[in-house]
Enzyme design. Sequence first.
Site, PDB file in Angstrom:
ATOM      1  CB  CYS A 382      -0.996  -0.052   1.150  1.00  0.00           C
ATOM      2  SG  CYS A 382      -2.499   0.849   0.743  1.00  0.00           S
ATOM      3  CG  HIS A 508      -3.578  -3.793   3.023  1.00  0.00           C
ATOM      4  ND1 HIS A 508      -2.690  -3.275   3.944  1.00  0.00           N
ATOM      5  CD2 HIS A 508      -4.202  -2.738   2.452  1.00  0.00           C
ATOM      6  CE1 HIS A 508      -2.780  -1.957   3.937  1.00  0.00           C
ATOM      7  NE2 HIS A 508      -3.687  -1.602   3.043  1.00  0.00           N
ATOM      8  CD  GLU A 510      -1.144  -6.329   5.067  1.00  0.00           C
ATOM      9  OE1 GLU A 510      -0.889  -6.603   3.878  1.00  0.00           O
ATOM     10  OE2 GLU A 510      -1.360  -5.167   5.452  1.00  0.00           O
TER      11      GLU A 510
END
Length: 544
Positions: A382, A508, A510
């Site tokens: 990001c 993202h 993650e």
Amino acid sequence: METRYIFVTGGVASSLGKGIISSSLAALLKARGYHVTIQKLDPYINIDPGTLNPYEHGECYVTEDGAETDLDLGHYERFLNTFTSQANNVTTGRIYNDVIAKERRGDFLGHTVQVVPHITDEIQYRIKLLGETGQFDFVITEIGGTVGDIESYPFIEAIRQLRWKLGKHCLNIHLTLVPYLKASGELKTKPTQHSVKALLEQGIQPEIIVCRTEHDLSDNLRQKIGLFCNVKPSCVIQSIDANSIYEVPLLMYQEGLDREVLQQLQITDAKEPDLTHWNDFLHKLKYPKSNIRVGLVGKYVELHDAYKSIVESFIHGGVANECKVNIEFIHSERLDDSSVQEQLGDLDGILVAPGFGGRGIEGKITAIKYAREHKIPFLGICLGMQCAVIEFARNVLHWKDAHSTEMDSNTTHPVIDMMEEQKKITGAGGTMRLGAYPCTIKKGSKAYEVYGTEQISERHRHRYEFNNDFLADFEKAGMIASGKNSNQNLVEIIELKNHPWFIGVQFHPEYKSTVAKYHPLFAAFIKASKKYKEQKGDSGNAAL
Ligand code: GLN
């Protein structure tokens, strides 16, 4: 099976790990073949944690449907490998907001609107909502905060009423602390007794007590807690400090937490859990064959919770490579040309973290320049991806004042700019580009090698994007857009042609790495970092 509701409350101290206990129980029930979901009720007044500074509550976790939620939902997804949604995280603020909106619409027909029954009814409605989808055998509801807090009263009262209505279809697990007093060399049960009393005063008798402890609880202590708190000694479950949160499901299994839950709920036909994958994961986690050091460059590094999902994704990606990932947290505000060699010189990979605002931005750009020039594997997430674009514009394209308009609205090269759809928005809460969006990957790119497919979907949380006005210049100079959202023509992935592993993603990754399904980007980043380390000539064998 009719949905069973499990409430998890906490006492004595905060941060005892209700989220991990809830996730572990859910993982065990899932391993027995049940459909399980977990919900978190947060007693604060913010509508959601989206507007909170990460220093307050750590990372803001984003779900597929674009809800900005508590970081515990990350644990739920990582342990369960099932998506959560807005329904899985409800705050006092949201409850009141909805009740007040109903009042304004005239839904209460002239009645006085009160905490009991209107707020408590709304809480019960929110708890039952997940069960009523018909998708779940178990709904585990974790109540944030500790019993006795003023702000959690309505939640506890709502549970008391629900227990009354649902009878044997629900149970309460109370998590407490059994402290060890060094001076007397003893574990102390009194705080637990007091905490259960506080719960009893509010009308709830817990069926199971989970005790966080640094030392084993003797049978004697279990009996004592059982006797004073009206639970069977076998329902006094020890939760001893573990080296890794991923050990907790197995520890809970050994303690019989899931067995006691099933017994209390009178479920007699449960299968034994299949923990093969979990055991395999843990084995690889405990006995890595190599190790690497990666840098996580960000401005919230004092608080590791601010990057919770990234840290956990590193663990999963490490397991995928049977490699221990040692993370160096690097403060981007303390990184400049004079210290970069010293701080990043020994790393095997560099990740530049997401973030908002200008603080520490130049340090991030410095780190990226170093990774690009020294051909160190780089992953930008990001804002980290946006900084990679800015760095390239400044140092390769020589547009010295290139910037994101988030930091500098007067730049002559706004290489990162606000998305059109964002320009009319004035409110701060829940207004970013949030949640899952599709992305098409260019065949033959590094990103394609990583994902092995052209169509992916990843979660987002941002207002700014790559400015397509400059794309042709970037591509000519060697930074290509290897992933795009084709509906909106937004650049989602950038990579460098002339670098062994340099990828920036606007989304993202993650948020989507789980124990059952490691994220390919993290796995590939760690693989590249391992290779980089090996090529440096430093043997990657001795596990640290
Ligand atoms: N601040 C940037 C934006 O809003 C990046 C956000 C992030 O890193 N999550 O676009």
